[in-house]
Design an enzyme around this catalytic site. Structure first.
Site, PDB file in Angstrom:
ATOM      1  CB  ALA A   1      -0.901  -0.005   1.232  1.00 34.66           C
ATOM      2  CE  LYS A   2      -1.285   6.238  -3.710  1.00 35.40           C
ATOM      3  NZ  LYS A   2      -1.625   5.063  -4.402  1.00 35.40           N
TER       4      LYS A   2
END
Ligand code: GLU
Length: 297
Positions: free
Chosen positions: A236-237
């Protein structure tokens, strides 16, 4: 229609290495089996302005090409409305007034199938329905399913049987539900091979069943392992530089990103999509998840 694969990103932000790996796999599966390859923007929900264009540019940058025009879900409401009307005429649609909390409570009752809509609104009589309607809460529309499970064929998972419930066709805010749009679009686009992340494996029996209700042949699936981040959770980011743009800003070449993905697929040494395609063998695909550790320069 000729055999066709696809990639169907939701334009909610830039694609990260895991998304690009799944997209490359979808393209490799399609092209290595002589299929056409289509692109579809799934923007019915939570679309971010400009995101689709950036995603398509990144997909092209890693060497993915596609046939025909990009299909954009938000332009296809007529198709969805017509299909809904057909199901309605067949008596297969009902209004559901349940709140999320009501569903969670009913679904946690003993004997309820985990994760299944328990059918609370399925058999409301006219008076009950009128009373719920009078409360002012707009209903979602659900499919009256005739089965409670369905088996799909998945290249990685084999014959896979999963739950089918009275799935939502149109949400109570009027948006066409993901499962309904995907099935209609895949059918209309002639998609016979669906390659995507294995977080969607559990949705595939619902979608394949809905396809049969609509008179469509369900596709063959390949649900591929998601890429994990350094914490062991899905990439994820928050994991750092994970999108193609972040990586290239950090000085990593696009060919290096493609090369890392190729390595993770045991296609060592390939640094372009075309080079991956020359050696791609679906049967030799590694089954274990790949952990991506962003290396800050
Ligand atoms: N739009 C979905 C996503 O980005 C994928 C849907 C699909 O491949 O069926 O997660």
């Amino acid at each position: 229609m000729s055999p066709t694969g696809r990639y169907a990103p939701s334009p909610t932000g830039d694609l990260h290495v895991g998304n690009l790996r799944t997209a490359l796999l979808a393209w490799l599966f399609a092209r290595s089996t002589g299929r056409a390859f289509r692109m579809r923007v799934e923007d019915l929900d939570r679309a971010r302005s400009g995101s689709a264009e950036r995603q398509l540019a990144d997909l092209a940058a890693v060497g993915i090409d596609w046939d025909g025009d990009v299909v954009v879900q938000s332009t296809r409401n007529v198709l969805y409305a017509e299909a809904l009307e057909t199901l309605r005429e067949r008596g297969l649609v009902y209004a559901c007034f349940c709140t999320r909390r009501e569903i969670a409570e009913a679904a946690s009752a003993p004997h309820a199938a985990p994760g299944a809509y328990p059918g609370t609104c399925r058999n409301l009589d006219d008076a009950e329905r009128a009373a719920r309607r009078a409360s002012g809460r707009p209903p979602a529309l659900r499919l009256r399913s005739a089965v409670d499970s369905f088996t799909v064929h998945d290249v990685l998972a084999g014959e896979w049987t999963g739950l089918v419930d009275d799935l939502v066709l149109v949400r109570n805010d009027g948006t066409v539900a993901y499962n309904f749009a995907v099935v209609l679009d895949d059918g209309q686009m002639g998609i016979d091979q669906v390659v995507r992340g294995d977080d969607l494996l559990a949705s595939s029996p619902r979608q394949a069943y809905l396809a049969t209700v609509l008179g469509l042949q369900p596709p063959t699936y390949a649900h591929v392992p998601l890429v994990l981040g350094p914490t062991g959770a899905r990439l994820a980011k928050r994991d750092g530089a994970v999108t193609l743009r972040e990586l290239t800003e950090d000085g990593v070449a696009v060919a290096d990103v493609v090369g890392m993905i190729a390595d993770s697929l045991d296609l060592r040494g390939a640094r372009t999509a075309a080079a991956m395609l020359e050696r791609f063998d679906p049967a030799a695909l590694p089954r274990h998840p790949w952990t991506f550790t962003p290396a800050r320069q």
